[in-house]
Design an enzyme around this catalytic site. Structure first.
Site, PDB file in Angstrom:
ATOM      1  N   GLU A 162      31.288  67.812  97.436  1.00  0.00           N
ATOM      2  CA  GLU A 162      30.510  66.640  96.991  1.00  0.00           C
ATOM      3  C   GLU A 162      29.142  66.597  97.663  1.00  0.00           C
ATOM      4  OE1 GLU A 162      31.387  64.919  94.511  1.00  0.00           O
ATOM      5  OE2 GLU A 162      33.559  64.802  94.413  1.00  0.00           O
TER       6      GLU A 162
ATOM      7  N   ARG B 120      25.878  66.874  95.245  1.00  0.00           N
ATOM      8  CA  ARG B 120      25.094  65.637  95.127  1.00  0.00           C
ATOM      9  C   ARG B 120      23.883  65.632  96.056  1.00  0.00           C
ATOM     10  NH1 ARG B 120      29.395  60.998  93.358  1.00  0.00           N
ATOM     11  NH2 ARG B 120      31.152  62.368  93.015  1.00  0.00           N
TER      12      ARG B 120
ATOM     13  N   ASP C 229      37.195  72.987  86.789  1.00  0.00           N
ATOM     14  CA  ASP C 229      35.987  72.884  85.949  1.00  0.00           C
ATOM     15  C   ASP C 229      34.718  73.625  86.379  1.00  0.00           C
ATOM     16  OD1 ASP C 229      35.767  70.988  88.007  1.00  0.00           O
ATOM     17  OD2 ASP C 229      35.592  69.257  86.702  1.00  0.00           O
TER      18      ASP C 229
ATOM     19  N   GLU D  94      30.461  63.665  81.305  1.00  0.00           N
ATOM     20  CA  GLU D  94      30.757  64.957  80.646  1.00  0.00           C
ATOM     21  C   GLU D  94      30.578  64.954  79.132  1.00  0.00           C
ATOM     22  OE1 GLU D  94      32.734  63.516  82.941  1.00  0.00           O
ATOM     23  OE2 GLU D  94      32.295  64.858  84.625  1.00  0.00           O
TER      24      GLU D  94
ATOM     25  N   THR E 179      26.075  71.250  88.716  1.00  0.00           N
ATOM     26  CA  THR E 179      27.169  70.492  88.098  1.00  0.00           C
ATOM     27  C   THR E 179      26.975  68.985  88.230  1.00  0.00           C
ATOM     28  OG1 THR E 179      29.564  70.400  87.809  1.00  0.00           O
ATOM     29  CG2 THR E 179      28.735  70.437  90.085  1.00  0.00           C
TER      30      THR E 179
HETATM   31  C1  DMJ Z   1      30.378  64.865  89.032  1.00  0.00           C
HETATM   32  O1  DMJ Z   1      30.303  64.668  90.396  1.00  0.00           O
HETATM   33  C2  DMJ Z   1      30.203  66.325  88.674  1.00  0.00           C
HETATM   34  O2  DMJ Z   1      29.856  66.434  87.349  1.00  0.00           O
HETATM   35  C3  DMJ Z   1      31.433  67.116  88.960  1.00  0.00           C
HETATM   36  O3  DMJ Z   1      31.304  68.468  88.562  1.00  0.00           O
HETATM   37  C4  DMJ Z   1      32.627  66.523  88.264  1.00  0.00           C
HETATM   38  N1  DMJ Z   1      32.754  65.106  88.446  1.00  0.00           N
HETATM   39  C5  DMJ Z   1      31.625  64.238  88.509  1.00  0.00           C
HETATM   40  C6  DMJ Z   1      31.337  63.423  87.282  1.00  0.00           C
HETATM   41  O4  DMJ Z   1      32.394  63.007  86.527  1.00  0.00           O
END
Ligand code: DMJ
Length: 410
Positions: free
Chosen positions: A48, A52, A181, A315, A401
């Site tokens: 995370e 982020r 994912d 998503e 992501t």
């Molecule tokens: C985000 O932090 C990112 O997209 C991650 O890859 C998956 N989950 C969350 C959003 O739903």
């Protein structure tokens, strides 16, 4: 973590910049300059923090050229490095920013690290080495890749769990949603980010996607294409909201696909987008549930109460945006506008936006949380969906992501 690390400020910076909200961007920059301090006694998720904070700071640096973001990103990355001190080099899920002590989640199979966590560091770490000239970051993520390449994969699938002490897989569960994912996403994006030079990553992506198509992707009785979850040789006919990002991934990976199956992958992306739109359309609030089933007459609908929430996730909108960029079919803007109106109507509260606990209830209750990815991703993808293609063209930028754009390294 339990410290005031300003996740929303950092995660939202590039969205502000892209939207031309420069005063707010400067305020964020000032806060970061004065207050963002990583020498705190706090245990954080390596994944995370990477997607982020490091992703957010790097994107803010590339967009604005302000050195402070690069400096903070590199400082923070240094704090994550102790997480890689494991017998295999597969990092722990969590690390204490002060002591450097790492550990894994108690709930993960047999003390394992999570595929989507240790497999979602590549883009940011390659950029860190590029910007600093220090190969340490690059070496860490390439070591993970080499180790994965050497391992046997049951049915060609990557399990979600890998033990960092023994180097062995945990439970044989495979998912294109939670726990798996972004690992697949980063294989494709490593190739794109390298200006298509990293063909090793492209091959790993193609192999993984072929196995996923064979074992996890099915059509429901009603004709909806879905991606299920693989659990020890059994396919669970359930798809998560998180899995909906894959529509965009398939479209993004269409060009350059093996055996020139570009048309096939674009079509697969469109089918996933359609299924995910159905999961929104079949609710009362027109917002998608966290997970939905394709079983016993149920199609694209959540069955369990604890899967009916919507927490401002991006998503589905992300996939609409990629599909829009590649096809310019106006239905994607229409679907994005439906979601926008629903979010505005049902999630807006006096202090911002909130997740809702049940998308099938006409009087929803709030969870009282505005996830930082709402500003980083959901609103950014919506903004891009209604902007021209020359705003962050996909030939020059690759989105991490968490929707933080990083430039292609030519
Ligand atoms: C985000 O932090 C990112 O997209 C991650 O890859 C998956 N989950 C969350 C959003 O739903």
């Amino acid at each position: 973590g339990n410290s005031q690390l300003g996740a929303t400020i950092v995660d939202a910076l590039d969205t502000l910049y892209i939207m031309g909200l420069h005063d707010e961007f400067r305020e964020g920059q000032e806060w970061i300059d004065k207050n963002l301090d990583f020498s705190v006694n706090s245990e954080v998720s390596v994944f995370e923090v990477n997607i982020r904070f490091i992703g957010g700071l790097l994107a803010a640096y590339y967009l604005s050229g302000q050195e402070v973001f690069k400096i903070k990103a590199v400082q923070l990355a240094g704090k994550l490095l102790p997480a890689f001190n494991t017998p295999t080099g597969i990092p722990w899920a969590m690390v204490n920013l002060k002591s450097g002590v790492g550990r894994n989640w108690g709930w993960a199979s047999a003390g394992s690290s999570i595929l989507a966590e240790f497999g979602t560091l590549h883009m940011e770490f390659v950029h860190l080495s590029y910007l600093t000239g220090d190969p340490v970051y690059y070496n860490k993520v390439m070591h993970i890749r080499k180790l994965l390449q050497k391992m046997d994969r049951p049915n060609g699938l990557y399990p979600n769990y890998l033990n960092p002490r023994t180097g062995r897989w945990g439970q044989h569960h495979t998912s294109v949603g939670g726990l798996g994912d972004s690992f697949y996403e980063y294989l494709l994006k490593a190739w794109l980010m390298s200006d298509k030079m990293d063909t090793e990553a492209r091959k790993m992506y193609d192999d993984a996607i072929e196995a996923i198509e064979k074992h996890l992707i099915r059509k429901s009785n009603g004709g909806l294409t879905f991606i299920g979850e693989w659990k020890n040789g059994h396919l669970e006919r359930k798809m998560g909201h998180l899995t909906c990002f894959a529509g965009g991934m398939f479209a993004l990976g269409a060009d350059g696909s093996r055996d020139d199956k570009a048309g096939h992958y674009l079509q697969l992306g469109a089918e996933i987008a359609h299924t995910c739109h159905e999961s929104y359309d079949r609710t009362t609030l027109k917002l998608g549930p966290e997970a939905f089933k394709f079983d016993g007459g149920v199609e694209a609908v959540a069955v369990r109460q604890n899967e009916k929430y919507y927490i401002l996730r991006p998503e589905v909108i992300e996939t609409y945006w990629y599909m829009w960029r590649f096809t310019h079919d106006p239905k994607y803007r229409q679907w994005g506008w439906e979601a926008t109106q629903a979010i505005d109507k049902y999630c807006r509260v006096s202090g911002g936006f909130s997740g809702v606990k049940d998308v099938y209830s006409s009087s929803p209750t709030y969870d009282d949380v505005q996830q930082s990815f709402f500003l980083a991703e959901t609103l950014k993808y919506l903004y891009l969906l209604f902007s021209n293609d020359d705003l962050l063209p996909l030939d020059n930028w690759v989105f991490n992501t968490e929707a933080h754009p990083l430039p292609v390294l030519h």
